[in-house]
Design a protein around this motif. Structure first.
Motif, mmCIF file in Angstrom:
data_model
loop_
_atom_site.group_PDB
_atom_site.id
_atom_site.type_symbol
_atom_site.label_atom_id
_atom_site.label_comp_id
_atom_site.label_asym_id
_atom_site.label_seq_id
_atom_site.Cartn_x
_atom_site.Cartn_y
_atom_site.Cartn_z
ATOM 1 N N HIS A 50 113.049 1.283 52.060
ATOM 2 C CA HIS A 50 114.482 1.597 51.994
ATOM 3 C C HIS A 50 115.227 0.410 51.414
ATOM 4 O O HIS A 50 115.021 -0.727 51.826
ATOM 5 C CB HIS A 50 115.008 1.915 53.395
ATOM 6 C CG HIS A 50 116.320 2.642 53.406
ATOM 7 N ND1 HIS A 50 117.517 2.020 53.111
ATOM 8 C CD2 HIS A 50 116.618 3.939 53.682
ATOM 9 C CE1 HIS A 50 118.490 2.902 53.221
ATOM 10 N NE2 HIS A 50 117.979 4.077 53.561
ATOM 11 N N ASP A 51 116.115 0.662 50.438
ATOM 12 C CA ASP A 51 116.890 -0.417 49.826
ATOM 13 C C ASP A 51 118.062 -0.832 50.711
ATOM 14 O O ASP A 51 118.391 -0.167 51.700
ATOM 15 C CB ASP A 51 117.412 0.020 48.449
ATOM 16 C CG ASP A 51 116.304 0.058 47.409
ATOM 17 O OD1 ASP A 51 115.420 -0.819 47.455
ATOM 18 O OD2 ASP A 51 116.319 0.978 46.557
ATOM 19 N N VAL B 168 119.282 10.752 48.779
ATOM 20 C CA VAL B 168 118.569 12.000 48.482
ATOM 21 C C VAL B 168 117.442 12.196 49.497
ATOM 22 O O VAL B 168 117.234 13.298 50.016
ATOM 23 C CB VAL B 168 118.029 11.993 47.043
ATOM 24 C CG1 VAL B 168 117.066 13.158 46.822
ATOM 25 C CG2 VAL B 168 119.178 12.064 46.045
ATOM 26 N N LEU B 169 116.725 11.126 49.816
ATOM 27 C CA LEU B 169 115.668 11.222 50.813
ATOM 28 C C LEU B 169 116.244 11.565 52.186
ATOM 29 O O LEU B 169 115.684 12.398 52.908
ATOM 30 C CB LEU B 169 114.880 9.916 50.890
ATOM 31 C CG LEU B 169 113.826 9.862 52.006
ATOM 32 C CD1 LEU B 169 112.791 10.979 51.839
ATOM 33 C CD2 LEU B 169 113.162 8.494 52.045
ATOM 34 N N LEU C 98 106.729 7.777 48.224
ATOM 35 C CA LEU C 98 106.568 8.389 49.548
ATOM 36 C C LEU C 98 105.129 8.856 49.770
ATOM 37 O O LEU C 98 104.588 8.751 50.871
ATOM 38 C CB LEU C 98 107.520 9.577 49.688
ATOM 39 C CG LEU C 98 109.009 9.225 49.777
ATOM 40 C CD1 LEU C 98 109.871 10.455 49.499
ATOM 41 C CD2 LEU C 98 109.343 8.654 51.153
ATOM 42 N N ALA C 99 104.500 9.354 48.721
ATOM 43 C CA ALA C 99 103.142 9.880 48.841
ATOM 44 C C ALA C 99 102.100 8.782 49.012
ATOM 45 O O ALA C 99 101.123 8.950 49.759
ATOM 46 C CB ALA C 99 102.806 10.737 47.622
ATOM 47 N N ARG D 184 106.984 7.869 61.212
ATOM 48 C CA ARG D 184 107.036 6.551 60.543
ATOM 49 C C ARG D 184 108.092 6.523 59.452
ATOM 50 O O ARG D 184 108.760 5.493 59.242
ATOM 51 C CB ARG D 184 105.662 6.210 59.964
ATOM 52 C CG ARG D 184 104.621 5.855 61.017
ATOM 53 C CD ARG D 184 103.393 5.213 60.403
ATOM 54 N NE ARG D 184 102.664 6.140 59.552
ATOM 55 C CZ ARG D 184 101.694 6.961 59.980
ATOM 56 N NH1 ARG D 184 101.357 6.974 61.263
ATOM 57 N NH2 ARG D 184 101.078 7.762 59.134
ATOM 58 N N LEU D 185 108.288 7.645 58.750
ATOM 59 C CA LEU D 185 109.324 7.701 57.715
ATOM 60 C C LEU D 185 110.706 7.568 58.347
ATOM 61 O O LEU D 185 111.561 6.823 57.842
ATOM 62 C CB LEU D 185 109.216 9.012 56.945
ATOM 63 C CG LEU D 185 110.244 9.232 55.833
ATOM 64 C CD1 LEU D 185 110.201 8.106 54.805
ATOM 65 C CD2 LEU D 185 110.031 10.591 55.167
ATOM 66 N N ILE D 186 110.938 8.280 59.444
ATOM 67 C CA ILE D 186 112.220 8.152 60.138
ATOM 68 C C ILE D 186 112.408 6.729 60.635
ATOM 69 O O ILE D 186 113.501 6.154 60.531
ATOM 70 C CB ILE D 186 112.285 9.160 61.308
ATOM 71 C CG1 ILE D 186 112.305 10.581 60.770
ATOM 72 C CG2 ILE D 186 113.513 8.890 62.181
ATOM 73 C CD1 ILE D 186 112.195 11.649 61.837
ATOM 74 N N GLU D 187 111.348 6.124 61.132
ATOM 75 C CA GLU D 187 111.451 4.744 61.615
ATOM 76 C C GLU D 187 111.799 3.786 60.490
ATOM 77 O O GLU D 187 112.575 2.839 60.687
ATOM 78 C CB GLU D 187 110.157 4.316 62.292
ATOM 79 C CG GLU D 187 110.257 2.926 62.909
ATOM 80 C CD GLU D 187 109.112 2.597 63.834
ATOM 81 O OE1 GLU D 187 109.272 1.661 64.646
ATOM 82 O OE2 GLU D 187 108.071 3.280 63.768
#
Length: 339
Positions: free
Chosen positions: A60-61, A85-86, A53-54, A171-174
């Motif tokens: 995403h699998d 978990v994420l 993530l960093a 972007r992470l949510i996307e």
């Protein structure tokens, strides 16, 4: 509506938040094989997730799909433990900020809300509109067709982008939103915790429209089911046309044509599993049949306790007795009353 005061991307992906998310996620799952495998090298797995993530290499699998009946057949899509978990790490940071902006009469997947609170709110509204049942109260009831499968990724991300200032969080949510589709650009998986929050974010646009633009005072929504109450039927007819147009134009959703009703409260309104009348409500016939089929089919203790709890929220004394008799008539080896 402006941007929210949210935690930063670094706080969301921090090891502290990921560990807190794991501790919440694993409750009730410690005996499951995938959770045990992740827990075996817990810190190494969390550090690896944090690192991806960093440095921007997180992907995403794939999901594992399975079917349930709840009560109608549904496809649940299960993500890997690391991804779940994420999802929880994101949820535990974003939910409080979003929840503060939701209207009071949205009841699905919110702390302190739920089905029973929605039922009680509906009953209270019916009493107010009907002036304690001294005048006719009309109810418009609607259901969005194939709601989760129809959520539009482009529309959702436009809403999210307008609410979250940190574009790394966007972007992470996307990444999570784009990890699944029913058809190109459409759908959220029922199995994701983030889907519950994002579905409310999506439908909050309708809530704000109904409350602030149409100025509807008596409105209750639970997921994709919602009702409006008023003393004038023609008012609800006009509101229906406006809502149908808004959903199509702004959210790219459609109402289920077979589940739109405008009827008097006194004639009985089917909402959230109960049929509501002035002064009382009775369990929906289909729910009653399903309950007794489950009992006759050998439903376990948890299901029986759930049914017994359900019947406490309506006028179901006779039905409760019938349920007890049905349980008592089963072979003792199939049911042990809880201590």
């Amino acid at each position: 509506m402006g941007t929210l005061d949210l935690h930063s991307y670094e706080e969301i992906i921090s090891l502290e938040n990921l560990l807190g998310a794991w501790e919440e996620f694993v409750v009730g799952k410690r005996g499951r094989e995938d959770a045990q495998a992740f827990a075996f090298n817990l810190m190494e797995n969390l550090i690896a997730l944090h690192r991806r993530l960093a440095n921007g290499s997180y992907r995403h699998d794939a999901y594992v799909a399975f079917a349930i009946s709840d009560p109608k057949p549904r496809q649940i899509h299960k993500a890997t433990v690391a991804d779940r978990v994420l999802h929880r790490a994101i949820y535990r940071q974003l939910y409080p900020a979003f929840d503060r902006t939701f209207i009071a009469d949205s009841f699905s997947c919110r702390v302190g809300k739920g089905t029973h609170a929605a039922l009680d709110r509906f009953r209270r509204f019916a009493g107010q509109v009907s002036r304690n049942h001294r005048r006719t109260a009309w109810v418009l009831k609607c259901d969005v067709r194939k709601f989760f499968a129809s959520i539009d990724h482009e529309v959702l991300m436009r809403i999210v982008d307008g609410r979250i200032a940190d574009k790394r969080v966007v972007r992470l949510i996307e990444t999570i939103v784009r990890s699944f589709h029913v058809r190109p650009g459409k759908g959220l998986p029922l199995g994701n915790l983030t889907s519950q929050l994002l579905a409310n974010v999506y439908m909050d646009a309708l809530d704000q429209y109904v409350k602030c633009r149409l100025n509807v005072e008596y409105y209750v929504r639970y997921a994709d089911d919602f009702v409006l109450l008023f003393h004038d039927r023609d008012y609800l007819v006009v509101a229906l046309d406006c809502i149908r147009d808004f959903l199509s134009r702004e959210l790219r959703l459609d109402l289920h044509p077979d589940k739109i009703e405008i009827r008097t409260f006194a004639s009985g309104v089917d909402f959230l599993g109960w049929v509501h009348f002035p002064g009382y409500r009775v369990l929906r016939a289909a729910t009653r049949r399903r309950m007794f089929r489950a009992i006759e089919g050998g439903a376990g203790d948890s299901a029986i306790i759930s049914y017994q709890g359900l019947l406490l929220h309506g006028n179901a004394e006779r039905l409760s007795r019938q349920l007890s008799e049905s349980i008592d008539s089963r072979p003792r080896s199939r049911y042990t009353p809880p201590a």
